[in-house]
Design an enzyme around this catalytic site. Structure first.
Site, PDB file in Angstrom:
ATOM      1  N   LEU A  30      34.527  34.379  36.621  1.00  0.00           N
ATOM      2  CA  LEU A  30      35.652  33.550  37.072  1.00  0.00           C
ATOM      3  C   LEU A  30      35.251  32.539  38.140  1.00  0.00           C
ATOM      4  O   LEU A  30      34.429  32.830  39.007  1.00  0.00           O
ATOM      5  CB  LEU A  30      36.771  34.440  37.616  1.00  0.00           C
ATOM      6  CG  LEU A  30      37.352  35.464  36.644  1.00  0.00           C
ATOM      7  CD1 LEU A  30      38.531  36.192  37.305  1.00  0.00           C
ATOM      8  CD2 LEU A  30      37.796  34.825  35.334  1.00  0.00           C
ATOM      9  N   HIS A  34      39.505  29.013  36.512  1.00  0.00           N
ATOM     10  CA  HIS A  34      40.282  30.184  36.089  1.00  0.00           C
ATOM     11  C   HIS A  34      41.350  30.514  37.139  1.00  0.00           C
ATOM     12  O   HIS A  34      42.474  30.885  36.791  1.00  0.00           O
ATOM     13  CB  HIS A  34      39.370  31.403  35.935  1.00  0.00           C
ATOM     14  CG  HIS A  34      38.283  31.251  34.915  1.00  0.00           C
ATOM     15  ND1 HIS A  34      36.953  31.211  35.254  1.00  0.00           N
ATOM     16  CD2 HIS A  34      38.334  31.129  33.564  1.00  0.00           C
ATOM     17  CE1 HIS A  34      36.223  31.090  34.144  1.00  0.00           C
ATOM     18  NE2 HIS A  34      37.040  31.029  33.112  1.00  0.00           N
ATOM     19  N   GLY A 144      43.095  26.186  29.652  1.00  0.00           N
ATOM     20  CA  GLY A 144      42.626  25.002  30.361  1.00  0.00           C
ATOM     21  C   GLY A 144      42.526  23.800  29.441  1.00  0.00           C
ATOM     22  O   GLY A 144      42.095  23.919  28.291  1.00  0.00           O
TER      23      GLY A 144
END
Ligand code: AMP
Length: 278
Positions: A30, A34, A144
């Site tokens: 991450l 994120h 995303g």
């Protein structure tokens, strides 16, 4: 924060929840990109589920799969600090037991760009995303916009299969020099990391031309390629100027569009994109 290791454990946890569920699917390692997705989900929903699953079926090369960073301890610390309610980190065997055969065939959004450069990639993505969404049953799922085509593929599949989660796109988070954050950036050599800011510079050079009134897709794509060629170790996979809704490249831009690029630095492949809003 609970850690759930099988689809069954996930479903049991889900049955105990009241209120809205937000879902952030990831492959772990991450970073602040994120974190942005998680923050959005936590802000919008009563509970947030973060999944961490490095999905072998969406990798084209075994080496890329094996070298993908796995940092579960730091990932779960970050998740906890961001107030994630549960991490869904299913084992390989629980996701793909021996003899697993079924796959989701993605639609038209999966054909160009990543679809032609990485055969089978979106089939793996579509299958795992449907499996994850079915286990988590979220109200909202966050993806995303860095992976612009992936977002389009997921939206198309969810619509086509009459699935209920709302699919929400979140803007790309970048390093100070403009490089889009990606778990793969950690695999860039120092030399290549120093050159990788060219990707965002190149996208901006294309967008600048568009802002000045250029509507010829090939001229914009050529400007992007020219800027990319300033980085000695950057090898272009594709530069595409395409419609944001259909992902089809038209000679002349007449609808909201996007410039998408994929490049290699050594054996690290990076993708990025920028909107061209009319
Ligand atoms: P990944 O773990 O790379 O599969 O990514 C998980 C999710 O995080 C996907 O929806 C990605 O599009 C999203 N994501 C990855 N990098 C970024 C970024 N720099 N900014 C925003 N979202 C991102």
């Amino acid at each position: 924060m609970e850690i759930l290791r099988t689809p069954d454990e996930m479903r049991q946890w889900r049955l105990r929840q009241t209120g809205t569920i937000g879902f952030v699917p990831t492959m772990g390692a991450l970073h602040a990109g994120h974190a942005e997705l998680i923050r959005r989900s936590v802000a919008d929903n009563d509970n947030t589920v973060l999944s961490i699953f490095v999905n072998a079926t969406q990798f084209n090369e075994q080496k890329d799969y094996e070298s993908y960073p796995r940092t579960f301890e730091t990932d779960s610390a970050m998740a906890k600090a961001l107030e994630v309610s549960a991490i869904y980190a299913p084992s390989q065997e629980s996701m793909y037991p021996d003899g697993f055969q079924v796959a989701i065939e993605p639609g038209i959004a999966s054909i160009p760009m990543e679809g032609s450069s990485r055969p089978g990639h979106f089939r793996g993505v579509a299958t795992v995303v449907v499996k994850l969404l079915n286990a988590v049953e979220p109200h909202n799922a966050y993806f995303g916009r860095k992976d612009f085509q992936q977002l389009a593929v997921v939206q198309e599949v969810v619509r086509a299969l009459d699935m209920s989660p709302a699919i929400i796109g979140v803007d790309t988070i970048r390093d100070a020099d403009g490089l889009a954050l990606s778990s793969r950036n950690a695999r860039l050599s120092l030399l290549h990391r120093g050159q990788a800011d060219i990707i965002w510079k190149a996208l901006q050079s294309g967008r600048d031309l568009f802002t000045l009134g250029e509507r010829d897709s090939s001229i914009i794509a050529e400007a992007v390629r020219t800027t990319l060629s300033a980085a000695p170790d950057c090898t272009v996979d594709y530069v595409s100027v395409c419609a944001a809704d259909t992902l089809i490249s038209e000679a002349t831009i007449t609808t909201p569009s996007v410039i998408c690029v994929a490049v290699w630095f050594g054996d690290v492949r990076l993708i990025d994109n920028v909107d061209l809003d009319l």
